[in-house]
Design an enzyme around this catalytic site. Sequence first.
Site, mmCIF file in Angstrom:
data_model
loop_
_atom_site.group_PDB
_atom_site.id
_atom_site.type_symbol
_atom_site.label_atom_id
_atom_site.label_comp_id
_atom_site.label_asym_id
_atom_site.label_seq_id
_atom_site.Cartn_x
_atom_site.Cartn_y
_atom_site.Cartn_z
ATOM 1 N N GLU A 133 0.880 -1.179 0.000
ATOM 2 C CA GLU A 133 0.000 0.000 0.000
ATOM 3 C C GLU A 133 0.921 1.234 0.000
ATOM 4 O O GLU A 133 1.381 1.633 -1.082
ATOM 5 C CB GLU A 133 -0.950 -0.038 1.204
ATOM 6 C CG GLU A 133 -2.179 0.829 1.033
ATOM 7 C CD GLU A 133 -3.348 0.388 1.954
ATOM 8 O OE1 GLU A 133 -4.358 1.102 1.992
ATOM 9 O OE2 GLU A 133 -3.241 -0.667 2.597
ATOM 10 N N GLU B 183 -2.045 0.945 13.304
ATOM 11 C CA GLU B 183 -3.208 1.213 12.448
ATOM 12 C C GLU B 183 -4.507 0.924 13.189
ATOM 13 O O GLU B 183 -5.500 1.641 13.049
ATOM 14 C CB GLU B 183 -3.156 0.336 11.197
ATOM 15 C CG GLU B 183 -4.405 0.400 10.312
ATOM 16 C CD GLU B 183 -4.287 -0.432 9.039
ATOM 17 O OE1 GLU B 183 -4.977 -0.104 8.061
ATOM 18 O OE2 GLU B 183 -3.470 -1.393 9.038
HETATM 19 C C1 BGC Z 1 -5.457 2.547 4.677
HETATM 20 C C2 BGC Z 1 -5.896 3.680 5.496
HETATM 21 C C3 BGC Z 1 -7.063 4.338 4.855
HETATM 22 C C4 BGC Z 1 -8.145 3.352 4.744
HETATM 23 C C5 BGC Z 1 -9.387 3.893 4.146
HETATM 24 C C6 BGC Z 1 -6.597 1.598 4.511
HETATM 25 O O1 BGC Z 1 -6.267 0.580 3.711
HETATM 26 O O2 BGC Z 1 -4.356 1.966 5.208
HETATM 27 O O3 BGC Z 1 -4.852 4.450 5.780
HETATM 28 O O4 BGC Z 1 -7.439 5.474 5.504
HETATM 29 O O5 BGC Z 1 -7.731 2.240 4.007
HETATM 30 O O6 BGC Z 1 -10.148 2.895 3.773
#
Ligand code: BGC
Length: 774
Positions: free
Chosen positions: A355, A638
């Site tokens: 990502e 996260e």
């Molecule tokens: C990301 C986040 C993002 C989110 C929104 C995730 O995969 O890591 O940072 O805000 O998706 O869906």
Amino acid sequence: MNMHATASRKGLKQRNWAAEMIAPLSDEGVGRPASFVSKTFSLEAVPAAVELFISAQGLYRCFINGKRVGEDLLTPGWTNYDHRIAYQRYDVAQLLVAGENHIEIWLADGWYRSPLMWGKDAIPNCWGDRIAAIAELVAGGRTLLSTDANWKSGALPIVKSGIYFGEVYDARLAALSETHGSEVIAFDKALLVAHEAAAVRELAALVPVDQWRDDEGRLVYDFGQNVGGYVRYTVRGSAGAQVRVEHSEVLGPDRFFDNRNYRTAVAETLYTLAGDGDETYAPYFTFQGYRYARVTITGEVEIVSISSVPITSVAEIKGGFESGSGLVNRLVLNAVWSQRGNFIEVPTDCPQRDERLGWTGDAQVFAPTACWLADSEQFLRKYLRDVMADQRPDGAIPHVSPDPTRLHPEHFPGYAGSTGWGDAIVIIPWVLYTHYGDRAALGECFDAMVRWVDFVWSISDGPIVRPPPHWGDRGFTFGDWLQPVGDNRKPRPTIADDCAATLYHFISTELLGRIAGVLGRDDLRQAMERRAGEIREAFAFEYISASGRLAHNDQTSYALAFLHDLVPAEHWDAARGHFRRVVEDADYRIGTGFIGTPALLPALTKLGMDDLAEKVFLQEEVPGWLYQVKQGATTIWERWDSMAPDGTIYDPDMNSYNHYSYGAVCQWLFESVAGISPDPEHPGFARVKISPTPLEKLNPVSAWHEIAKGRIEASWTMADGKVEYIVSLPEGCEGLFVPTVRHVNPVLDGKPVTGDTLMAAGRHLITFEIPKSN
Ligand code: BGC
């Protein structure tokens, strides 16, 4: 070229180029060996000053007469390459000699063409499929050398490199041979703009704090800090022997080397020795997110030294917060490291998995903290230009920027338009205006802001936003992403998408009205104030019951509604009571996700519920900020539940240990707990609002912040119900002490104060008593 392309370059430094963009004919395409272009040239004499102007499609590193030019990493950087590409300028006279010189420009896939996005839908060649370089040497306005079709090319010892993949380097191929020529390719030189922010650079290397051999005899190193960066080592051994380095952020139970959360990002380096003495290697064209490294040796290799090298675009820290709580102090440090590891050319969500994207929602919630902790002005200005370049024709702001999906919508259709995320285009410029007095940021983004706010109104053609349910649908929203429900057998209340979307509809519309006022656009100021009023009324009708309870009765609704004054006076006290009960019923555990979390504690202290704010902030169970610190986190996680108490990692499919979003709480530590906040009426800290929220369990507290005018310092100690608060303001910076119910009998520099009181630059002492009970 659409108007937004030229718009996103407006006001940026550009130049006329004699050079051409040349592609190495040795290049075999994405995922294949990297290539170089080169030229041998003669100089009768070396002028006193010689400038190299250089850029590339893909990433480049330049060498003159075998010496590396500069120390910048991952140049030319990451932008929307179809709208603008940065160029760098270096003084290189010291590298040149009279007579024969040789220049090499190493090129690799980088963000330009290595696969981006995740899993089977990863998109290769996002911005193009040909790596190429453009460069010229200039002295006194005279071009000494420039890239053209006469340059040579060949393969590099970098057999493969990719942002997610890592790098494979065969040192036996280090002796470059110019096997091919180069080709001038079609390229619009108007795309080239001077690099807009600080370059990516190395921070001080970290040596291992521990190392051991695993059951298979592999060496595992703990560098003690989760970073965005790379492992560098020096080895000695035989030709053809290999060193493979794998990376992980965490260890599972029994020191299980667990990097399943990298998903399809290989994130490894493989180095093959040439076998001639000490060989030092660190990847050239990629980086990893990690704390631990596992080294597998094949053949005869002695590791002479090894270290972890963090890299970042924000090398200097400009703010700090200390308290009587070691866990809290570590949490702040974790936010610093998460900013460092995710401010690498672009504000990314995470540096480790497949990502590493410029998620707009994350960037907007973290922006204030980012400005407190580091000089983020030009870094975020550059990012806003990326976001504007990715704005869709209907005004939708992308989920991520630079957006790999914009030119490849077949892979990820409709990857734009989420409230809470798209609002970055309105909120981040405002943060830059309040923190740095950067009025130009408002002006530059104004049209894009208006187009965004109009887009949100158009989702449901009215004040209440009713987002469609599916990803990719026009107006889909992430809501309050990752809002915890507690025990899912008896889930706690969460906010519905329409309510979350409407809250942000109001936030951006109202803010746009303010911004229009600052820019003297009274027509729009009035229009937005009217529209904000409509949304406010519709919100109250739709989501506030007669008893003052908000429809979803969750922490995010109350936090955002109170923070943005959406609760009418007649419901204020009742709604405040409901808010308190919702937090108490959750045993003071957090009930907010990405958009609710930055608002939770500021809303509680705004309502004078400091006791709740302290309990929620300091509780050490999941979900909570301090749980992760107790679990040994060295960056921000996260998810609140990223790891079980026994170290087992939660759901590796979406679980990063280096996501700065929840680090946004640091804004509250500076602005509420330490009591210093920028004043939008006097932006750029021309005036500092001073109103501390002393929380006993954090006693004592000190904070500092470097601004252009100098250093702001604030600290308080509490004893026997009395607080001593010392603040020092640099020249050119005045203070406004704003006493509240939490400051009983306030005395400023020896004089009792009754209301808001201005303070000149310099050092000041404020004393007050703590109210007997909250
Ligand atoms: C990301 C986040 C993002 C989110 C929104 C995730 O995969 O890591 O940072 O805000 O998706 O869906």
